[in-house]
Design a protein around this motif. Structure first.
Motif, PDB file in Angstrom:
ATOM      1  N   GLN A   1       0.845  -1.186   0.000  1.00 11.23           N
ATOM      2  CA  GLN A   1       0.000   0.000   0.000  1.00 11.23           C
ATOM      3  C   GLN A   1       0.880   1.235   0.000  1.00 11.23           C
ATOM      4  O   GLN A   1       1.808   1.346   0.796  1.00 11.23           O
ATOM      5  N   ALA A   2       0.602   2.169  -0.896  1.00  9.39           N
ATOM      6  CA  ALA A   2       1.407   3.381  -0.995  1.00  9.39           C
ATOM      7  C   ALA A   2       1.151   4.300   0.187  1.00  9.39           C
ATOM      8  O   ALA A   2      -0.001   4.558   0.547  1.00  9.39           O
ATOM      9  N   GLN A   3       2.234   4.767   0.777  1.00 11.92           N
ATOM     10  CA  GLN A   3       2.120   5.670   1.922  1.00 11.92           C
ATOM     11  C   GLN A   3       3.243   6.680   1.917  1.00 11.92           C
ATOM     12  O   GLN A   3       4.322   6.446   1.350  1.00 11.92           O
ATOM     13  N   LEU A   4       3.009   7.805   2.566  1.00 10.70           N
ATOM     14  CA  LEU A   4       4.037   8.802   2.832  1.00 10.70           C
ATOM     15  C   LEU A   4       4.110   8.967   4.348  1.00 10.70           C
ATOM     16  O   LEU A   4       3.118   9.332   4.982  1.00 10.70           O
ATOM     17  N   VAL A   5       5.287   8.712   4.899  1.00  7.84           N
ATOM     18  CA  VAL A   5       5.491   8.796   6.344  1.00  7.84           C
ATOM     19  C   VAL A   5       6.391   9.989   6.626  1.00  7.84           C
ATOM     20  O   VAL A   5       7.553  10.019   6.222  1.00  7.84           O
ATOM     21  N   GLU A   6       5.863  10.927   7.362  1.00  5.95           N
ATOM     22  CA  GLU A   6       6.522  12.204   7.565  1.00  5.95           C
ATOM     23  C   GLU A   6       7.305  12.220   8.864  1.00  5.95           C
ATOM     24  O   GLU A   6       6.915  11.584   9.850  1.00  5.95           O
ATOM     25  N   SER A   7       8.404  12.979   8.876  1.00  2.00           N
ATOM     26  CA  SER A   7       9.191  13.173  10.083  1.00  2.00           C
ATOM     27  C   SER A   7       9.750  14.587  10.086  1.00  2.00           C
ATOM     28  O   SER A   7       9.820  15.253   9.049  1.00  2.00           O
ATOM     29  N   GLY A   8      10.160  15.023  11.262  1.00  2.00           N
ATOM     30  CA  GLY A   8      10.697  16.371  11.403  1.00  2.00           C
ATOM     31  C   GLY A   8       9.656  17.310  11.962  1.00  2.00           C
ATOM     32  O   GLY A   8       8.646  16.891  12.516  1.00  2.00           O
ATOM     33  N   GLY A   9       9.894  18.570  11.791  1.00  4.07           N
ATOM     34  CA  GLY A   9       9.011  19.563  12.361  1.00  4.07           C
ATOM     35  C   GLY A   9       9.450  19.937  13.759  1.00  4.07           C
ATOM     36  O   GLY A   9      10.454  19.459  14.277  1.00  4.07           O
ATOM     37  N   THR A 111      -5.715  16.142  -6.997  1.00  2.00           N
ATOM     38  CA  THR A 111      -4.892  15.364  -7.936  1.00  2.00           C
ATOM     39  C   THR A 111      -3.660  14.795  -7.245  1.00  2.00           C
ATOM     40  O   THR A 111      -2.971  13.960  -7.817  1.00  2.00           O
ATOM     41  N   TYR A 112      -3.376  15.260  -6.036  1.00  2.00           N
ATOM     42  CA  TYR A 112      -2.367  14.619  -5.192  1.00  2.00           C
ATOM     43  C   TYR A 112      -3.082  13.484  -4.467  1.00  2.00           C
ATOM     44  O   TYR A 112      -4.000  13.742  -3.685  1.00  2.00           O
ATOM     45  N   VAL A 113      -2.694  12.264  -4.750  1.00  2.00           N
ATOM     46  CA  VAL A 113      -3.471  11.112  -4.283  1.00  2.00           C
ATOM     47  C   VAL A 113      -2.910  10.465  -3.023  1.00  2.00           C
ATOM     48  O   VAL A 113      -3.600   9.684  -2.372  1.00  2.00           O
ATOM     49  N   HIS A 114      -1.644  10.745  -2.709  1.00  2.00           N
ATOM     50  CA  HIS A 114      -1.054  10.217  -1.479  1.00  2.00           C
ATOM     51  C   HIS A 114      -0.647  11.393  -0.608  1.00  2.00           C
ATOM     52  O   HIS A 114       0.025  12.309  -1.084  1.00  2.00           O
ATOM     53  N   TRP A 115      -0.998  11.350   0.657  1.00  2.00           N
ATOM     54  CA  TRP A 115      -0.751  12.433   1.597  1.00  2.00           C
ATOM     55  C   TRP A 115      -0.164  11.884   2.903  1.00  2.00           C
ATOM     56  O   TRP A 115      -0.522  10.796   3.353  1.00  2.00           O
ATOM     57  N   SER A 116       0.708  12.696   3.486  1.00  2.00           N
ATOM     58  CA  SER A 116       1.196  12.364   4.822  1.00  2.00           C
ATOM     59  C   SER A 116       0.188  12.843   5.865  1.00  2.00           C
ATOM     60  O   SER A 116      -0.787  13.534   5.535  1.00  2.00           O
ATOM     61  N   ASN A 117       0.457  12.494   7.115  1.00  2.00           N
ATOM     62  CA  ASN A 117      -0.442  12.900   8.205  1.00  2.00           C
ATOM     63  C   ASN A 117      -0.218  14.342   8.645  1.00  2.00           C
ATOM     64  O   ASN A 117      -1.058  14.897   9.355  1.00  2.00           O
ATOM     65  N   GLY A 118       0.910  14.922   8.258  1.00  2.00           N
ATOM     66  CA  GLY A 118       1.189  16.296   8.633  1.00  2.00           C
ATOM     67  C   GLY A 118       2.072  16.398   9.869  1.00  2.00           C
ATOM     68  O   GLY A 118       2.050  15.525  10.737  1.00  2.00           O
ATOM     69  N   THR A 119       2.863  17.477   9.899  1.00  2.00           N
ATOM     70  CA  THR A 119       3.709  17.742  11.056  1.00  2.00           C
ATOM     71  C   THR A 119       3.662  19.227  11.369  1.00  2.00           C
ATOM     72  O   THR A 119       3.612  20.061  10.460  1.00  2.00           O
TER      73      THR A 119
END
Length: 125
Positions: A1-9, A111-119
């Motif tokens: 499953q395609a995912q974007l996992v965010e870090s930092g902030g 049109t952006y189909v994959h998103w991170s959860n945000g930081t």
């Protein structure tokens, strides 16, 4: 499953720097248009920077020269380097990927189909 996992902030003083990153899983970032977005309290989500698959980059005028979008293909990650931060940069930051090879700064965000959860990025003295 395609995912974007965010870090930092985090929290930083005006004039400071931060780097936020997103790791892609289930798909290759280099084949997709990528974008960074932010949403401040009470405001709409807005694009900050984007990169097409050929590494062409585009920036919102208010961040150009201060922020840098990049991609590390060896790690399948994307990043946003934030320098000379200002209090008005305070927001939740998101990374996103399109199906298309090309990014868009001001086109439809759906049109952006994959998103991170945000930081959260907070710039305060």
């Amino acid at each position: 499953q395609a995912q974007l996992v965010e870090s930092g902030g985090g929290e930083v003083q005006p004039g400071g720097s931060l780097r936020i990153s997103c790791a892609g899983t289930g798909f290759n970032l280099r084949d997709h248009g990528l974008g960074w977005f932010r949403q401040a309290p009470g405001k709409d989500r807005q694009s900050v920077a984007c990169m097409s698959g050929d590494q062409s980059t585009y920036y919102r005028p208010s961040v150009e020269g201060r922020f840098t979008i990049g991609r590390d293909d060896t790690k399948n990650t994307m990043y946003l380097q934030l320098n000379e931060l200002k209090p008005e940069d305070t927001a939740v930051y998101f990374c996103a990927a399109r199906q298309s090879f090309y990014c868009t700064m001001y086109g439809p965000q759906h049109t952006y189909v994959h998103w991170s959860n945000g930081t959260q990025v907070t710039v305060t003295s």
